[in-house]
Design an enzyme around this catalytic site. Structure first.
Site, PDB file in Angstrom:
ATOM      1  N   PHE A   1       0.849  -1.142   0.007  1.00  0.00           N
ATOM      2  CA  PHE A   1      -0.215   0.009  -0.183  1.00  0.00           C
ATOM      3  C   PHE A   1       0.919   1.022   0.020  1.00  0.00           C
ATOM      4  O   PHE A   1       1.550   1.318   0.918  1.00  0.00           O
ATOM      5  CB  PHE A   1      -0.730  -0.023   1.223  1.00  0.00           C
ATOM      6  CG  PHE A   1      -2.092  -1.003   1.093  1.00  0.00           C
ATOM      7  CD1 PHE A   1      -3.319  -0.547   0.325  1.00  0.00           C
ATOM      8  CD2 PHE A   1      -1.898  -2.394   1.411  1.00  0.00           C
ATOM      9  CE1 PHE A   1      -4.168  -1.605   0.138  1.00  0.00           C
ATOM     10  CE2 PHE A   1      -3.151  -3.025   1.338  1.00  0.00           C
ATOM     11  CZ  PHE A   1      -4.190  -2.657   0.753  1.00  0.00           C
ATOM     12  N   PRO A   2       0.947   1.918  -1.103  1.00  0.00           N
ATOM     13  CA  PRO A   2       2.206   2.989  -1.451  1.00  0.00           C
ATOM     14  C   PRO A   2       1.910   4.144  -0.599  1.00  0.00           C
ATOM     15  O   PRO A   2       1.807   5.283  -1.248  1.00  0.00           O
ATOM     16  CB  PRO A   2       2.093   2.899  -2.967  1.00  0.00           C
ATOM     17  CG  PRO A   2       0.663   2.869  -3.357  1.00  0.00           C
ATOM     18  CD  PRO A   2       0.040   1.720  -2.335  1.00  0.00           C
ATOM     19  N   CYS A   3       2.251   4.157   0.688  1.00  0.00           N
ATOM     20  CA  CYS A   3       2.099   5.391   1.347  1.00  0.00           C
ATOM     21  C   CYS A   3       3.269   6.427   0.905  1.00  0.00           C
ATOM     22  O   CYS A   3       3.095   7.551   1.338  1.00  0.00           O
ATOM     23  CB  CYS A   3       2.183   5.070   2.984  1.00  0.00           C
ATOM     24  SG  CYS A   3       3.662   4.245   3.634  1.00  0.00           S
ATOM     25  N   HIS A   4       4.398   5.782   0.268  1.00  0.00           N
ATOM     26  CA  HIS A   4       5.500   6.677  -0.161  1.00  0.00           C
ATOM     27  C   HIS A   4       4.969   7.408  -1.424  1.00  0.00           C
ATOM     28  O   HIS A   4       5.524   8.302  -1.626  1.00  0.00           O
ATOM     29  CB  HIS A   4       6.679   5.677  -0.607  1.00  0.00           C
ATOM     30  CG  HIS A   4       6.342   4.834  -1.677  1.00  0.00           C
ATOM     31  ND1 HIS A   4       5.817   3.551  -1.317  1.00  0.00           N
ATOM     32  CD2 HIS A   4       6.680   4.907  -2.991  1.00  0.00           C
ATOM     33  CE1 HIS A   4       5.784   2.705  -2.478  1.00  0.00           C
ATOM     34  NE2 HIS A   4       6.137   3.531  -3.561  1.00  0.00           N
TER      35      HIS A   4
END
Lengths: 243, 216
Positions: free
Chosen positions: A210-213
């Site tokens: 889950f690409p919180c970046h």
């Protein structure tokens, strides 16, 4: 028999003690009014205590216990298995359960036990260590070539609905692009909750997948990352971000 | 003791029946809801007497059941077959109570008060006992409750089990994990201190109009 000995025998005499002992004590008591008086007071104390009412617990006590235990049962029945996997970013720890990934952590030099303890606190589930099965290794490999993850291999079901919605929205940001916290908040119909979105991203149990970046400040500043800003920039660069 | 056995039953059938009842009574996590139902009132009463506070007592009982459940899950069948459920549950409840009261406030009974009950009395006369909200509104009963709460924890446990729960010395020894002699001496010390605290109240105590001598 001395008064002291008689005194100490009071409770004993209430039970089934030797008849001869009983007789000796009673003989003393008949001759000794002060011991007699003390015995009566002891009996009075016992009587007072026996009169204390037994109040009922609230009617949902048993229900509360059973609910508590049901939650515990779930946690005990299916532990999350934590395993180490090597990737282009170095070693990763992935926790899985029922063929889905539920926890991910980059190796920051902590011992596997420390990572397991962190996962346990975050997910409130028992975590054990184990080998990575082939499906897990290939799912992670696939992620590093496509930068996308199949919804079928991740499990965020024990997060709050808000957390789940925010993470799913973040997953819709195409690889190599970024969006703001406010954008995520708007996507999930809570336009004022940008800061809350920030908190969800900070506690993301499945970073990378889950690409919180890909979630950044409204100004475009990378803002912050659990594994450091350098790592955030590096990830985005690997995905093809030109910021 | 049942003296007569139905004559039609063979020895084997009897053994099987005994084994069956034994197996049915072995505590397990599968039958835990039943255990909760059977014991919640008793354990609640005990925790309430130990703390004097309903909320604390409820939380203690919940916590005790969770611990018992966890422990049962880790036990083998033999261990569970040997387990004496009731004293074991009391022991767990007592341990939870101890931990809770210990973390809640420092022990306010000086050690020398244990050797000298009068010191305890002097202390108690200086003000109402700190900790617990008294459960009962009825003054006479509240007086007894308060007196019990003034005892140091180990004496309170002994007195509660002996006089409120009506346990025998060996049962109390098992629950408290103490030699019987220690239990007897704790019970006796508790009674002596309570006699002094309650003093003249004892003879007058009459919670529901029952003549005291009728029961003592």
């Amino acid at each position: 028999m001395r008064c002291r000995d008689v005194d100490a025998l009071w409770d004993e005499l209430r039970g089934e003690c030797q008849a001869s002992l009983k007789e000796t004590v009673h003989t003393h008591l008949r001759a000794c009014p002060s011991c007699q008086a003390v015995y009566e007071q002891y009996a009075g104390v016992a009587y007072c205590l026996s009169c204390l009412p037994l109040p009922e617990p609230s009617c949902d006590l048993a229900k509360k216990v059973v609910q508590h235990l049901a939650a515990l049962k779930g946690a005990m029945a299916a532990p999350i298995v934590l395993s180490a996997i090597s990737t282009p970013l170095g070693r990763l720890y992935a926790g899985f359960k029922d063929n889905r990934i539920a926890y991910l952590s980059l190796d920051t030099g902590d011992s596997p036990e420390a990572v397991a303890a962190r996962a346990e606190r975050r997910l409130r589930r028992r975590v054990v260590q184990g080998q990575a099965p082939p499906w897990l290794v290939s799912a992670i490999e696939r992620f590093f070539s496509t930068w996308k993850v199949d919804d079928e291999v991740v499990d965020i079901s024990n997060l709050t609905p808000f957390e789940q919605a925010a993470l799913r929205a973040a997953a819709r940001i195409p690889p190599g692009e970024v969006r703001s916290y406010a954008w995520v908040a708007t996507q999930i119909g809570r336009p004022k909750a940008a800061r809350a979105v920030g908190r969800v991203m900070a506690r993301n149990p499945l970073p990378l997948l889950f690409p919180c970046h890909r979630v950044v400040d409204s100004s475009g500043d990378l803002h912050d990352y659990f594994y450091g800003l350098e790592m955030k920039a590096r990830l985005l660069q690997m995905e093809g971000y030109r910021g | 003791m049942p003296s007569a056995t139905p004559s039609g039953r063979t020895a084997a059938a009897r053994t099987a029946a005994v084994a069956q009842t034994a197996a049915a009574s072995i505590p397990s996590v599968e039958k835990f809801e039943r255990i909760v139902d059977d014991y919640q009132r008793r354990l609640y009463g005990f925790a309430l007497r130990m703390t004097g506070n309903r909320e604390d007592a409820e939380e203690i009982v919940q916590d005790a059941f969770v611990r018992a459940y966890r422990a049962l899950g880790k036990m083998s069948l033999e261990q569970r077959a040997d387990l004496r459920l009731q004293p074991w549950l009391y022991t767990i409840t007592l341990n939870v109570t101890r931990n809770r009261l210990r973390s809640k406030r420092p022990v306010n009974v000086a050690l020398d008060a244990l050797a000298d009950p009068d010191a305890l009395l002097r202390e108690s006369n200086e003000g109402p006992p700190q900790p617990e909200r008294i459960v009962e509104q009825n003054t006479e009963i509240a007086l007894v409750e308060r007196a019990l709460l003034q005892l140091p924890m180990h004496l309170r446990a002994a007195a509660t089990l002996r006089f409120i729960e009506g346990r025998s010395h060996p049962e109390i020894a098992e629950i408290l994990n103490q030699p019987i002699g220690t239990v007897k001496s704790h019970v006796h010390r508790a009674v002596r201190i309570l006699r002094r605290i309650l003093g003249p109240q004892i003879g007058r105590f009459n919670p529901e109009g029952v003549p005291a001598h009728a029961l003592s």
